[in-house]
Design a protein around this motif. Structure first.
Motif, short mmCIF file in Angstrom:
data_model
loop_
_atom_site.label_atom_id
_atom_site.label_comp_id
_atom_site.label_asym_id
_atom_site.label_seq_id
_atom_site.Cartn_x
_atom_site.Cartn_y
_atom_site.Cartn_z
N UNK A 217 20.43 -39.59 51.80
CA UNK A 217 20.93 -38.22 51.70
C UNK A 217 22.01 -38.14 50.64
N UNK A 218 22.19 -36.96 50.07
CA UNK A 218 23.19 -36.74 49.05
C UNK A 218 23.98 -35.47 49.37
N UNK A 219 25.24 -35.38 48.89
CA UNK A 219 25.99 -34.14 49.08
C UNK A 219 25.21 -32.95 48.52
N UNK A 220 25.14 -31.89 49.30
CA UNK A 220 24.40 -30.70 48.88
C UNK A 220 23.04 -30.58 49.54
N UNK A 221 22.51 -31.67 50.09
CA UNK A 221 21.22 -31.59 50.79
C UNK A 221 21.33 -30.65 51.99
N UNK B 76 27.79 -10.43 70.99
CA UNK B 76 26.37 -10.14 70.95
C UNK B 76 25.78 -9.99 69.56
N UNK B 77 26.52 -10.41 68.53
CA UNK B 77 26.03 -10.30 67.16
C UNK B 77 25.27 -11.57 66.76
N UNK B 78 24.27 -11.40 65.90
CA UNK B 78 23.49 -12.54 65.43
C UNK B 78 24.23 -13.24 64.30
N UNK B 79 24.31 -14.56 64.40
CA UNK B 79 24.98 -15.37 63.39
C UNK B 79 24.04 -16.50 62.96
N UNK B 80 23.67 -16.52 61.70
CA UNK B 80 22.86 -17.61 61.18
C UNK B 80 23.74 -18.74 60.68
N UNK B 81 23.18 -19.94 60.56
CA UNK B 81 23.95 -21.07 60.08
C UNK B 81 23.05 -22.04 59.32
N UNK B 82 23.57 -22.56 58.23
CA UNK B 82 22.89 -23.61 57.47
C UNK B 82 23.78 -24.84 57.44
N UNK B 83 23.18 -25.99 57.73
CA UNK B 83 23.91 -27.25 57.71
C UNK B 83 23.54 -28.02 56.45
N UNK B 84 24.55 -28.53 55.78
CA UNK B 84 24.30 -29.32 54.58
C UNK B 84 25.20 -30.54 54.56
N UNK B 85 24.84 -31.50 53.74
CA UNK B 85 25.60 -32.74 53.64
C UNK B 85 26.80 -32.52 52.73
N UNK B 86 28.00 -32.80 53.27
CA UNK B 86 29.22 -32.67 52.47
C UNK B 86 29.59 -33.99 51.81
N UNK B 87 29.34 -35.10 52.50
CA UNK B 87 29.69 -36.42 51.96
C UNK B 87 28.87 -37.47 52.71
N UNK B 88 28.68 -38.61 52.06
CA UNK B 88 27.91 -39.71 52.65
C UNK B 88 28.76 -40.96 52.66
N UNK B 89 28.84 -41.62 53.81
CA UNK B 89 29.65 -42.84 53.93
C UNK B 89 28.94 -44.01 53.25
#
Length: 358
Positions: A166-170, A144-157
């Protein structure tokens, strides 16, 4: 008296032995294109492990009250004997033919063409780190705890839909105007759009909000469209969770990590002295995913004296015809089901078993 027939029989026997010796020598020296998959190390996530020469708690939690527990909660691994750099000989494969806990498979199954041992180890380390973070998120959410999340680009094919856009870090913010809540929502947006359909992605780069249009494509042999970018997830957890393990990689310990976190953060011993072993990936929403090496992990669980073996419901099709004798097996599809199975056994009841596999 000279016996010509006896001498010829001796010569033939000697020649046969020499031929057999040559065959065995060749079998021992000539490399094969196969590897052996066998049960690997078993690690109690509620105990300690040797890391850099020191006995270190496998699971450490800071910033939250923890509780004592009892029993063992084992993560299971497999060991692969044979790789592109150190292939197994034909002769070394023979013991695996007689051992039901071992499996012979092409080296290419574990090392696709062009993949080095170092590359595989690095990839498995990334997968292990990701599984720990997702397991922690799932465990806190289950409590029941709140968990935030951020998604970012790790690598681009290279030459993929996101190449040049897109670039890594976006940091990804939204798809077609809908905020990205987690990785699952990102995947749903891409899949719902369909192969070849354009999607509008809003992202942040160097503190500046930007927007780009991508056309996801399904890869050759695949059915679901991809944007051609590896995505990393950064969770904002209510407490710091650290897992200390050495030379163990891959995502299949996620289920056990999540259960271990719940056990340490809730009053009363969940296992109540039981030895529980398990395997399965874990999504941040608490879904248990399929893994490889099921048979080998089942044997590892049996040899560890497990009172209960937790396996992914998604692996029902991989069950061996003859599971290890005496092993209580509970297929589970969610983290809640896994916890429920443990509670049932601790209470002296039988959890839902292989009948779930149909």
């Amino acid at each position: 008296m000279y016996d010509d027939k006896l001498e010829r029989r001796r010569s033939r026997a000697t020649l046969g032995l020499m031929i057999l010796a040559c065959i065995l020598l060749l079998a021992a020296l000539v490399p094969s294109p196969y590897a052996v998959e066998q049960p690997g190390p078993v690690v109690d996530t509620l105990g300690k492990a040797l890391v850099d020469g020191k006995n270190t708690p496998v699971l450490a939690i800071e910033g939250a009250e923890t509780y004592s527990t009892s029993g063992e909660l084992n993560l299971l691994t497999v060991t692969i004997l044979g790789d592109p750099e150190q292939p197994r000989s034909w002769l070394s494969l023979l013991p695996a033919l007689l051992d039901p806990s071992q499996r012979i498979a092409p080296v290419s199954e574990f090392y696709p063409q062009g993949t080095t041992v170092e590359q595989r180890e690095k990839a498995n380390t990334v997968l292990m780190n990701g599984s720990q973070a997702q397991a922690a998120a799932a465990a806190f959410r289950a409590m029941g705890k709140k968990v935030g999340v951020e998604l970012s680009v790790a690598d681009v094919s290279k030459n993929g839909p996101a190449d040049g856009a897109l670039e890594p870090g976006d940091r990804l913010l939204s798809v077609d105007g809908r905020n990205i809540e987690d990785f699952a929502s990102l995947r749903r947006s891409i899949i719902d759009a369909g192969d070849g359909a354009q999607i509008r992605i809003r992202f942040e780069r160097d503190g500046e909000a930007r927007e780009t249009v991508l056309t996801p494509r399904a890869p050759e042999g695949g059915s679901e469209p991809l944007i051609g970018a590896a995505i990393s997830m950064d969770y904002q957890l209510p407490a710091k969770v650290d897992v200390s393990l050495s030379k163990i990689g891959g995502p299949s310990a996620g289920l056990v990590f999540a259960v271990a976190i719940i056990d340490r953060l809730t009053p009363g011993p969940l296992l109540d002295g039981l030895t529980v072993s398990g395997t399965g990936t874990m999504s941040d929403s608490g879904q248990v995913g399929a893994i490889g090496g099921l048979t080998q992990k089942m044997w590892a669980a049996q040899r560890a004296g497990s009172d209960l073996f937790l396996m992914p419901l998604a692996n029902c099709g991989d069950l061996p015809r003859r599971p290890p004798q005496g092993l209580r097996i509970a297929p589970v599809g969610t983290l809640d089901e896994a916890v429920g199975a443990i509670e049932a056994v601790a209470a002296g009841q039988e959890p839902a078993g292989l009948e779930r596999c149909g």
